[in-house]
Design a protein around this motif. Structure first.
Motif, short mmCIF file in Angstrom:
data_model
loop_
_atom_site.label_atom_id
_atom_site.label_comp_id
_atom_site.label_asym_id
_atom_site.label_seq_id
_atom_site.Cartn_x
_atom_site.Cartn_y
_atom_site.Cartn_z
N ALA A 149 0.82 -1.22 0.00
CA ALA A 149 0.00 0.00 0.00
C ALA A 149 0.85 1.27 0.00
O ALA A 149 0.35 2.34 -0.33
CB ALA A 149 -0.93 -0.01 1.21
N SER A 150 2.12 1.14 0.35
CA SER A 150 2.98 2.32 0.49
C SER A 150 3.29 3.01 -0.83
O SER A 150 3.60 4.21 -0.86
CB SER A 150 4.31 1.93 1.15
N GLY A 151 3.27 2.26 -1.93
CA GLY A 151 3.65 2.84 -3.21
C GLY A 151 5.15 2.88 -3.44
O GLY A 151 5.62 3.27 -4.51
N VAL A 152 5.94 2.46 -2.45
CA VAL A 152 7.39 2.43 -2.58
C VAL A 152 7.76 1.21 -3.43
O VAL A 152 7.25 0.11 -3.18
CB VAL A 152 8.06 2.34 -1.18
N SER A 211 11.51 -15.04 -0.28
CA SER A 211 11.20 -15.90 0.87
C SER A 211 11.86 -15.45 2.17
O SER A 211 11.44 -15.89 3.25
CB SER A 211 11.60 -17.34 0.56
N MET A 212 12.86 -14.59 2.09
CA MET A 212 13.58 -14.19 3.30
C MET A 212 13.48 -12.69 3.62
O MET A 212 13.51 -12.32 4.79
CB MET A 212 15.06 -14.55 3.17
N PHE A 213 13.40 -11.84 2.60
CA PHE A 213 13.44 -10.39 2.82
C PHE A 213 12.49 -9.67 1.89
O PHE A 213 12.12 -10.18 0.83
CB PHE A 213 14.85 -9.83 2.55
N THR A 214 12.16 -8.46 2.27
CA THR A 214 11.51 -7.51 1.38
C THR A 214 12.50 -6.38 1.18
O THR A 214 13.10 -5.89 2.14
CB THR A 214 10.20 -6.97 1.99
N THR A 215 12.71 -5.98 -0.08
CA THR A 215 13.62 -4.89 -0.38
C THR A 215 12.80 -3.71 -0.90
O THR A 215 11.97 -3.86 -1.79
CB THR A 215 14.65 -5.31 -1.44
N LEU A 216 13.06 -2.56 -0.31
CA LEU A 216 12.41 -1.31 -0.71
C LEU A 216 13.44 -0.45 -1.42
O LEU A 216 14.63 -0.52 -1.12
CB LEU A 216 11.95 -0.53 0.53
N GLU A 217 12.98 0.40 -2.35
CA GLU A 217 13.87 1.37 -2.97
C GLU A 217 13.22 2.75 -2.88
O GLU A 217 12.09 2.94 -3.33
CB GLU A 217 14.14 1.05 -4.44
#
Length: 104
Positions: free
Chosen positions: A32-35, A41-47
């Protein structure tokens, strides 16, 4: 910047030991953030910029905290001012290097 993070309650959310319900709450916030993001399976990466990435991470921690009194957060950041598109760009450069190595 790229921020790879993993967040989970310190105790399992169900009898099987799964924390998927808590993690699902965090992923809903990410989406929902739009980022720009990628989840594996282990991490979420944001930019994004520092403030927007850290705001998402904090909100995810708060949501996971609703599943228990303690939250575990693992975070790794690649802070590289002036660079965008690195969520995909880093992987493209890696694949190019692997292909060049395989051709040699």
């Amino acid at each position: 910047m790229l921020v790879a993070f993993s967040v989970a309650p310190s105790t399992a959310a169900d009898e099987s030991g799964s924390v998927s319900a808590a993690v699902a709450d965090a992923i809903a916030i990410v989406r929902a953030s739009g980022v720009p993001h990628r989840t594996d399976s282990m991490f979420t990466t944001l930019e994004g910029e520092w403030e927007e990435c850290m705001d998402v991470v904090k909100r995810c921690c708060d949501a996971v905290g609703e599943h228990g009194g303690r939250v575990s957060l693992v975070l790794k950041a690649d802070i590289r001012p002036g660079h965008t598109g690195e969520l995909k760009g880093k992987l493209d450069r890696l694949e190019k290097a692997v292909a060049a190595r395989d051709e040699a």
